[in-house]
Structure formats: structure tokens, C-alpha cells
Design a protein around this motif. Structure first.
Motif, PDB file in Angstrom:
ATOM      1  N   LEU A  81      56.215 -10.099 -33.009  1.00  0.00           N
ATOM      2  CA  LEU A  81      55.917  -9.084 -31.993  1.00  0.00           C
ATOM      3  C   LEU A  81      57.038  -8.047 -31.905  1.00  0.00           C
ATOM      4  CD1 LEU A  81      54.285 -10.969 -28.977  1.00  0.00           C
ATOM      5  CD2 LEU A  81      53.243  -9.220 -30.428  1.00  0.00           C
ATOM      6  N   GLY A 104      50.959  -2.955 -37.871  1.00  0.00           N
ATOM      7  CA  GLY A 104      49.737  -3.698 -37.598  1.00  0.00           C
ATOM      8  C   GLY A 104      49.731  -5.049 -38.288  1.00  0.00           C
ATOM      9  N   LEU A 107      51.795  -7.316 -36.194  1.00  0.00           N
ATOM     10  CA  LEU A 107      51.049  -7.636 -34.982  1.00  0.00           C
ATOM     11  C   LEU A 107      49.934  -8.631 -35.296  1.00  0.00           C
ATOM     12  CD1 LEU A 107      50.614  -7.077 -31.977  1.00  0.00           C
ATOM     13  CD2 LEU A 107      49.113  -5.171 -32.624  1.00  0.00           C
ATOM     14  N   THR A 111      49.521 -12.323 -33.491  1.00  0.00           N
ATOM     15  CA  THR A 111      48.321 -12.739 -32.749  1.00  0.00           C
ATOM     16  C   THR A 111      47.600 -13.883 -33.466  1.00  0.00           C
ATOM     17  OG1 THR A 111      47.134 -10.928 -33.847  1.00  0.00           O
ATOM     18  CG2 THR A 111      47.966 -10.515 -31.633  1.00  0.00           C
ATOM     19  N   ALA A 182      46.386  -1.639 -32.659  1.00  0.00           N
ATOM     20  CA  ALA A 182      46.399  -2.854 -31.837  1.00  0.00           C
ATOM     21  C   ALA A 182      44.981  -3.340 -31.555  1.00  0.00           C
ATOM     22  CB  ALA A 182      47.145  -2.585 -30.533  1.00  0.00           C
ATOM     23  N   LEU A 186      43.442  -6.954 -32.767  1.00  0.00           N
ATOM     24  CA  LEU A 186      42.874  -7.904 -31.816  1.00  0.00           C
ATOM     25  C   LEU A 186      41.422  -8.223 -32.161  1.00  0.00           C
ATOM     26  CD1 LEU A 186      44.348  -6.558 -28.451  1.00  0.00           C
ATOM     27  CD2 LEU A 186      45.023  -8.609 -29.704  1.00  0.00           C
TER      28      LEU A 186
END
Length: 482
Positions: A81, A104, A107, A111, A182, A186
Motif C-alpha cells: 500500500l 495499480g 495496489l 488488496t 483504484a 478493486l
């Protein structure tokens, strides 16, 4: 408004600003030097050596340590992160789409790791959350370890794309880019997690108990090859920036991680599984450490440049406000300071005095002794003025030619006359010969005083005019009320 130059402060030399290459402020654009390349190569070499030592023992079964997984995934999520945030920050500064993709990617790993922890059997529930099955964690692990090298391939393709320049930044499209990245990440993680949980009955058998099946080995070997292809693509996309060099280190350690934790071992909780995940933490930490170090260097350079700019600005201010010959305030500084003090005197109903001085028969002095001696005479008189007022708000200035001025806030007419008389006496005591003076064998000055009574609003020009009128009277100090 900035205060004029204090009396008696000498002109400072211009501080040189150390040259700064704009590219050195960012890891993504700074070329990799020999020292950085050597450090990266040494890191890979040590990692490979430790890998070779660990390979013969990769299949040795160890005691299951359930607390290892939450420690591992927590550290991994935090590392990735922070790395993603730093990469997004560089993307917003440079506008490079490659940095957006790489941010990305980190990230995504953060996640995906978080989702992996939620569905890992035995961590929250015996089979994992969201109705996970026995193959869910393995499937998510494979999807997670496939997504990162694919993103690195995209970065390798896009890293040399020219940013869209100032207009891109002015339209704040970079913020929208980060938000879009983001949201995409997700959405992808949610999708693959849903597939791995809701469709777990249709997944191949990757893991039988704690042992990896041949199908799992084949898929994991394919992921390892995919990561190798990503490393090769990044290596071929030259020239390499510092970011590229350390990203190659990350991929090398990532390959060692997959090899030990998934390909060369037998399954969960053997030595290869544990050591491979340690390599995973190292892979996540290397780029983060380099980015944080680069950020610290950037702030150090920023402080250095800021200090140099402040020093240069101060020197420029002095040059613009200081008389080069006498080192007193110049006419511009005098006008600004007098206007400020008049405004303050009127606002606070305080007295203000102005003393205008002129060197008597100075043209004759120059004609007799020469201009160099005349300049020295003016410098000597300036030193007397510098020593006269001791308050910070007092200002001695060279008004022009052989004329000087002294601004005396919170000083009434009697106080200004006293100071003017003291100045005349001090100049007389210098005993500078002046054979062409009809009134005195030595250099002398005439002085005129203009006083502003408390509360009276008078323009600065009127004070100067009044002091000039008083100056034109006989040589003893004269005063008028403006």
C-alpha cells in the motif's frame, strides 16, 4: 511589505545555487548509475546464493505456525500500500501512464493479499470466509501472482511514453487517473475473489491437504515463466531508470519466492513454503525502501535549494535596496520606509522626524581632491550615520549624490534637532581637509529637520520638501513642522 535594508549591513555575496537536474527528483526518471546498478546486482546475488542453499531443504516439513500467515499478509499489505501511494505520487508529478499502471500493480497485490488472508483456511474460520472451499486460497494465490507480472509487462510497454505535459497536470487528470486505477483494481480483486469463493466447486484441485498436486505444480510453473517473461521485457526496455533497476530486483526475488514456496516444495508449512514467503516480503520491501530513501533525498535536496534560494533572494533584496558606494539604504528603500513610517505614525498617533543632510561644497571638494577621494569622503560620512541610530526602525539612507537622509520614528522635533546637531559635530570631528570650503577648513554637513506631530496626516513628499526647505537655511541644523 518587507522592511527596507537595516543601516550598516554590508552587501552579501551572491550565494550560488547548486545545479539540480529536474530528473534527479524522481526515481522513475533518474538514470541508473554504476553505484546503484552494483547495489542492485549485489542484492540479487546474495538472494540467489541463499536460494541455492535453501533449495535442497525446500521439501523438509516443518511444524505449522498459524500465526505466520497473519504476520506475513499484514506486513505485505502495508508494504504494498505504501509503495502504491508513493508510485501514484510520482505519477501525479510526472503524468507517466507507466507509473499509474505500476502503482495499480502494487495496489492490486495489496488488496489481493488482503482478500487472500480473509479466505485462508484456519485464519478466521476453518475453511475461510465467504464460503471458501479447499481450493479457494490456492486459486486466489495464483491469480494474485499472475496479475503482478502482467502489470509489469504493461509498465515496460508504457514507461517510455511521453507524458502529456503541463496541460495534463493543469486539468487534474492525474487525480482522476489514480481514482480510476483504484476502482479498476478493486473491481478486479472483487471479481477474482468472487470466482474463487462462489465457484470453488468448479476449481481444479491445486492442493490436496497441504500438498501441491501436479495440476497445481503445472499452473505455478506457468506463473513462474510468466514472471520470467515480465523480467525479460523490463530488462530489454532500455534505458533503465533507478526504478527499473530495482523493479528488476523485485522480479528476481519474486521468481525465487514462487520457486521456493510453490514449485520446488511439496506444499504448505515446509521449509520452502516459509522461506519463499520471506522472499515475498523482501520483494515487497526492496522497492519501498528505495522509494522512501529517494523521498528522503528529495526532501534534503529541496531544503538545500530552498536555503540557497532564500540566501539569493536576500542578496538580491540587499542589492536592490542598498547603495553600492556607502552601503546605506538607497533612495528606493528610503521612499518605501518613509511611507511605511508615516502611515504608522498617523495610525498610532506617534511623532515622526526626518533629517535631510547635505555635504557642504562637495562639488568643490571633488574638483580639488578627485572623485576617488570624494567617494571615500562619502563612505566615511556614511559610517557616522550608521552609528547614529540604534533602533531597528531608524533608517539612514543615501538620498542622492552628496545628500543623506535619516528617518527617525517616535522622535519629536527637539529629539531630531539634537541628533542632527550631534551628526554635524561628529562629521566635524573627522577633520577631513577641505581647502575649498568657504565656511570651514574641514568637511562639514548641513542638516534640515522636518517633524510630523502625532496624529497629523502628511504625505511623505511634504515631509521631504519641508526638510529640504530647512536644509537650505544657514549651516546650523534647522527644523520645520510638516
Amino acid at each position: 511589505m518587507r522592511r527596507p535594508l537595516p543601516r550598516g549591513v554590508a552587501s552579501a555575496n551572491m550565494h550560488s545555487i547548486p545545479p539540480q537536474r529536474p530528473s534527479t527528483a524522481y526515481l522513475a526518471t533518474e538514470p541508473a548509475g554504476s553505484r546503484e546498478t552494483f547495489a542492485a546486482g549485489a542484492t540479487v546475488f546474495v538472494s540467489v546464493v541463499l536460494f541455492v542453499i535453501a533449495v535442497p531443504y525446500a521439501t523438509v516439513a516443518l511444524v505449522p505456525f498459524p500465526a505466520f500467515i497473519p504476520i506475513y499478509v499484514t506486513a505485505l499489505v502495508i508494504f504494498d500500500l505504501i509503495t502504491a501511494v508513493l508510485l501514484f505520487g510520482q505519477y501525479r508529478a510526472l503524468g507517466s501512464v507507466g507509473l499509474l499502471v505500476l502503482g495499480g500493480a502494487y495496489l492490486f497485490t495489496a488488496t489481493a493479499t488482503g482478500a487472500y488472508a480473509l479466505i485462508f483456511p484456519g485464519l478466521f474460520t476453518p475453511t475461510g470466509l465467504f464460503g471458501s472451499g479447499p481450493q479457494t486460497s490456492s486459486a486466489l494465490y495464483m491469480l494474485w501472482h499472475s496479475g503482478f507480472p502482467v502489470a509489469v509487462m504493461a509498465y515496460a510497454k508504457l514507461k517510455h511514453r511521453t507524458p502529456q505535459g503541463a496541460q495534463w497536470l493543469e486539468r487534474r487528470q492525474t487525480r482522476k487517473g489514480v481514482i480510476a486505477a483504484a476502482l479498476v483494481v478493486l473491481a478486479v480483486v472483487t471479481l477474482v475473489t468472487t470466482i474463487a469463493t462462489a465457484g470453488h466447486e468448479h476449481l481444479p484441485v491445486f492442493l490436496n491437504g497441504n500438498r501441491t498436486t501436479p495440476v497445481g505444480k503445472a499452473v505455478l510453473s506457468g506463473i513462474w515463466l510468466l514472471s520470467l517473461v515480465a523480467l525479460a521485457m523490463l530488462w530489454r526496455r532500455k534505458p533503465h531508470s533507478l526504478l527499473d533497476v530495482w523493479l528488476q530486483v523485485v522480479l528476481c526475488v519474486w521468481l525465487l519466492d514462487i520457486a521456493l514456496a510453490a514449485v520446488l516444495n511439496t506444499g504448505r508449512y515446509d521449509l520452502g513454503w516459509y522461506v519463499g514467503r520471506v522472499y515475498g516480503l523482501l520483494a515487497a520491501g526492496f522497492l519501498l525502501i528505495v522509494l522512501l530513501s529517494e523521498s528522503a533525498r528529495h526532501h534534503a535536496r529541496l531544503r538545500q535549494v530552498t536555503a540557497a534560494l532564500e540566501a539569493a533572494n536576500d542578496s538580491l533584496w540587499r542589492i536592490s535596496m542598498q547603495d553600492g558606494l556607502t552601503e546605506l539604504a538607497n533612495r528606493r528603500a528610503f521612499d518605501i520606509h518613509l511611507a511605511e513610517q508615516v502611515a504608522l505614525a498617523v495610525r498610532h498617533e506617534r511623532p515622526l522626524a526626518l533629517v535631510m543632510m547635505d555635504v557642504d561644497h562637495f562639488k568643490a571638494y571633488n574638483d580639488e581632491y578627485g572623485h576617488q577621494q570624494g567617494d571615500e569622503c562619502l563612505r566615511t560620512i556614511a559610517k557616522v550615520l550608521q552609528a547614529c541610530g540604534r533602533r531597528p526602525s531608524d533608517l539612514a539612507a543615501r538620498y542622492g549624490g552628496e545628500e543623506f537622509a535619516l528617518v527617525l520614528p517616535e522622535t519629536d522635533q527637539d529629539g531630531a534637532l539634537h541628533i542632527a546637531t550631534a551628526l554635524q559635530l561628529a562629521v566635524s570631528r573627522l577633520s577631513i581637509p577641505h581647502s575649498q570650503c568657504s565656511t570651514d577648513p574641514h568637511v562639514s554637513i548641513s542638516a534640515g529637520v522636518a517633524a510630523l506631530p502625532p496624529g497629523q496626516d502628511t504625505p511623505p513628499a511634504r515631509m521631504i520638501e519641508a526638510a529640504d526647505q530647512a536644509l537650505s537655511r544657514p549651516r546650523t541644523a534647522a527644523a520645520t513642522r510638516s
